[in-house]
Design an enzyme around this catalytic site. Structure first.
Site, PDB file in Angstrom:
ATOM      1  N   GLU A   1       0.790  -1.235   0.000  1.00  0.00           N
ATOM      2  CA  GLU A   1       0.000   0.000   0.000  1.00  0.00           C
ATOM      3  C   GLU A   1       0.820   1.282   0.000  1.00  0.00           C
ATOM      4  O   GLU A   1       0.370   2.292  -0.511  1.00  0.00           O
ATOM      5  CB  GLU A   1      -0.932   0.005   1.226  1.00  0.00           C
ATOM      6  CG  GLU A   1      -1.976  -1.091   1.220  1.00  0.00           C
ATOM      7  CD  GLU A   1      -2.971  -0.945   0.091  1.00  0.00           C
ATOM      8  OE1 GLU A   1      -3.339   0.199  -0.251  1.00  0.00           O
ATOM      9  OE2 GLU A   1      -3.368  -1.981  -0.480  1.00  0.00           O
TER      10      GLU A   1
ATOM     11  N   SER B   1     -51.199 -25.906  30.496  1.00  0.00           N
ATOM     12  CA  SER B   1     -50.999 -26.624  31.756  1.00  0.00           C
ATOM     13  C   SER B   1     -49.727 -26.251  32.499  1.00  0.00           C
ATOM     14  O   SER B   1     -49.505 -26.738  33.609  1.00  0.00           O
ATOM     15  CB  SER B   1     -50.993 -28.128  31.479  1.00  0.00           C
ATOM     16  OG  SER B   1     -52.239 -28.551  30.974  1.00  0.00           O
TER      17      SER B   1
END
Length: 777
Positions: free
Chosen positions: A181, A461
């Site tokens: 770079e 239940s």
């Protein structure tokens, strides 16, 4: 003469105007530069980024006697990114055999301070750790596998990063970055005219843009300060700010900022910034443990992270990586003799573990809600908090898999539309309420609607134990063998329609014992009992067990005509399973700042909320649910010695299928249904129970050992053998003084050594075994 003076005056006026214009331009330029300088220094010296809060799993403790074998340990190491190595001489490596392992554990920052790396020898026998020693042979009291970084609570821009200092970055990665770079980074002052000329010539020769002349400093400026527009003004601004940045700060400071800022990929809506986070994202390991090929790949991805994404474009990523390796050889950073072997190496990407590393999961949603009760959301999203959670990654993975696979099986078996059924799971540790896993839907790792927390559905239940606890808390009136009436009845009240409860099997069972009414989930007997003890008393029990939602005193509440979320049911049953000690569910153990300095602790806060004697009797009845009642199918899959307890739940029209069950250490709640509330045809036993069993088969469960209050005695028929110990099959617990006449007291049987071994090692043959949950400090 007059004309000459006039001309001279005009020239002076023109020159003055030019000078003034020049001075004004210089002044404006100076003001512009000063403003840019202030901007550069303010952000670079202040908070450069909004740092997300990172969420970590619980650490995994290793100690002698822990139920664990080599397969489970290998899974624990894999999720943490450990790699196999014949010598295991560096942190993050291990060597594994059938009966022993060598693990070099990483160091990490814990609540009590720094936990140092250690090379440990682990020996297995009979499905447990039989020995744990250091390299020098000294016995270790314990060792810790570091927490797993699960994901982040992202800021508004959805940028995720894990900042590191420059000295923590491998030198080869820095060299690769500079080679690819900005070769002259150490020589230029922010802009590189030679680089610009070189890039211009390359572009002219190619006839298109193939190279850029931006330095690392310019790239950093563009990412930190500027919008991504392509204009001459923005380019000029970038150049000036790069010069100012280099004027004020050294190369090391700029390079460190760059390695933490650079964009390296996308994961959903989460942007991966910085090499440290990219290392974990792609390779599942810390940056300082990556080999040369992985470092080269990261350096190469800077140019185009999407184009070189190794998961989406593996061939392209390999070519780019190999180019970086070749350039590093040319730069003298890698021995040329190693180049071919390095270029031939695989990409070595990490596999994700069932989506546990995602900020979109149901567990993350739960963490986010709990942490935002005590911390401002802006702080959570910007200050880099470290949230140490209660989640167990392997249990989370197992829960997501159990739900997904069982739903597919049920849809196939019951000819339901494929992919339509949904579900939710909450798994927690019984004694302290720590949440181990949360699944909010069959696509558990993708976020979306969190059914575990927000899907309020009729629970059927599942509320019945509260009715029986309200009765059994009056021991001189009710006990487990009290006779209840299961014959039809009609309830009437002014202004209300008559209510006629019916049993699931549409049969009337006449006179039944209380324990059988709960075990078989008889609706009529339960409704009669609830009306007798009082609806307000039932509601009081539910609230004491942890249900905070307002409840109305209608008779149907006795049969679960209440809409609750799975997490609320989990809290209720945690209070029952722990002997009446309610521990608020928690997903967080402690929170630290970005430097791992503790900010807040979330200790266990438990209180006795329910009558211990009544809870003991209810738990015995819930064990009967599994032993001979509606959940008896579990007896074919789990040994009796585990003494599991649970409760099925089915709502009208088979719209909701529920099951809650617990062993001695783990409790899990499962809900199944359709989001549009259409019938599924599934009961609690034929649907949710199957998910629960599939999950719990993968866990090394401990037997349920109910805390027996001092006022409880066990009795059996007087015709039984006098000296034989009690067993569940021939004896029943009572509050002292309430046992029926003619019964003989006895002592509960103690499991033989053979039974104990069986109960602790039955799971050894299960392929996807998970470690035991140990709450020792």
């Amino acid at each position: 003469m007059a004309r000459s003076k006039k001309r001279r005056g005009r020239r002076i006026t023109w020159r003055s105007a030019v000078v003034l214009l020049g001075l004004a331009t210089l002044g404006a330029g100076a003001v512009w530069v000063v403003r840019l300088d202030i901007t550069v220094r303010h952000q670079f010296e202040g908070a450069r980024w909004s740092l997300p809060a990172h969420v970590y799993s619980r650490p995994r403790q290793l100690h002698e006697g822990l139920p664990l074998n080599s397969a489970v340990l290998e899974r624990e190491l894999e999720v943490r990114g450990y790699r196999k190595d014949a010598s295991a001489r560096s942190p993050g490596t291990f060597r594994l055999g059938k009966s022993q392992a060598t693990v070099y554990l990483r160091g990490f920052d814990g609540l009590q301070g720094r936990v140092l790396p250690i090379r440990a020898q682990v020996v297995f026998a009979h499905g447990r750790i039989s020995a744990l020693t250091a390299d020098n042979g000294q016995q270790l009291d314990g060792a810790l596998l570091e927490p797993v970084r699960l994901g982040s609570i992202l800021p508004l821009r959805h940028e995720d990063r894990a900042p590191v200092a420059l000295h923590q970055v491998p030198g080869l990665l820095l060299q690769g970055l500079l080679v690819m770079e900005d070769r002259r980074f150490m020589d230029h002052h922010g802009i590189d005219p030679l680089g610009v000329i070189r890039a211009l010539l390359q572009n002219l020769r190619s006839g298109r843009v193939v190279a850029g002349g931006s330095t690392l400093t310019q790239q950093l400026v563009k990412n930190l300060y500027l919008e991504p527009s392509r204009t001459l003004r923005r380019k000029a601004t970038e150049a000036v700010m790069a010069l100012l940045l280099e004027w004020h700060y050294g190369k090391s400071e700029i390079l460190e900022a760059y390695i933490n800022e650079v964009f390296l990929g996308q994961s959903g809506n989460r942007a991966i910034h910085g090499f440290a986070l990219a290392s974990e994202h792609y390779f599942g390991r810390p940056l300082d443990e990556l080999p040369a090929p992985a470092l080269a790949l990261l350096a190469g991805m800077v140019k185009a992270p999407s184009a070189y994404d190794p998961r989406r474009h593996p061939q392209r990523a390999r070519q780019r990586r190999n180019l970086v390796l070749a350039e590093l050889v040319r730069a003298g950073q890698i021995d040329p003799a190693r180049l071919k072997s390095l270029q031939a190496s695989p990409l070595g990407l990490a596999s994700t573990l069932g989506g546990t590393r995602t900020s979109g999961s149901a567990f993350f949603d739960y963490v986010r809600r709990q942490v935002q009760r005590h911390f401002d959301p802006a702080i959570v999203q910007t200050q880099g908090l470290r949230i140490h959670s209660t989640l167990d990654p392997l249990i989370q993975h197992a829960a997501q898999g159990a739900l997904k696979d069982t739903l597919a099986d049920l849809e196939s078996t019951h000819k339901l539309p494929a992919g339509k059924m949904q579900g939710a799971i909450v798994v927690l540790q019984v004694d302290n309420g720590e949440v181990l896993a949360v699944v909010g839907g069959r696509q558990g790792s993708r976020g979306g609607f969190n059914r575990a927390l927000d899907a309020r559905r009729p629970v059927g239940s599942l509320l019945k134990p509260a009715v029986y606890l309200a009765a059994l808390s009056r021991p001189h009136r009710y006990h487990l063998q009290s006779i209840l009436d299961d014959s039809p009845f009609e309830w009437r009240a002014n202004g209300a329609k008559p209510w006629r409860p019916r049993n699931y099997d549409r049969k009337d069972h006449g006179q039944v014992e209380l324990i059988d009414a709960l075990a078989q989930s008889y609706n009529v007997a339960t409704a009669r009992l609830g009306l007798t003890v009082g609806l307000e008393q039932v509601i009081k029990v539910l609230q004491s067990a942890g249900i905070v939602r307002p409840l109305l005193a209608f008779p149907s509440i006795t049969l679960g005509a209440v809409d609750l979320a799975p997490v609320e049911i989990a809290q209720m049953y945690q209070s029952l399973a722990s002997g009446g000690h309610r521990a608020p569910l928690r997903t967080i153990r402690w929170i630290a700042d970005s430097d791992d300095r503790p900010l807040a602790r979330y200790p266990l806060r438990s209180q006795l909320a329910l009558d211990p004697s009544g809870v003991f009797l209810v738990n015995r009845a819930l064990q009967e649910v599994v032993r001979s009642g509606t959940a008896r199918a579990l007896t074919r899959e789990f040994p009796k010695s585990l003494a599991l307890a649970g409760k099925t739940g089915t709502t009208d029209g088979y719209r909701d299928s529920w099951f809650v069950g617990y062993a001695g250490n783990i409790l899990a709640v499962v809900w199944l249904g359709l989001d549009n509330n259409e019938p599924t045809g599934l009961t609690g036993a034929s649907g949710a129970l199957k998910v629960w069993a599939r999950l719990m088969r993968q866990l090394p469960l401990r037997p349920v050992q109910l805390y027996q209050p001092r006022n409880i005695t066990w009795v059996r028929s007087a015709s039984s053998l006098i000296d034989a110990p009690c067993t569940v099959g021939d004896a029943m617990p009572f509050v002292i003084g309430t046992q029926p006449a003619g019964m003989r007291s006895c002592s509960p049987s103690q499991a033989s050594a053979k039974e104990k071994t069986k109960s602790s090692s039955w799971w050894q043959g299960v392929p996807a075994m998970l470690p035991d949950l140990d709450s020792r400090p």
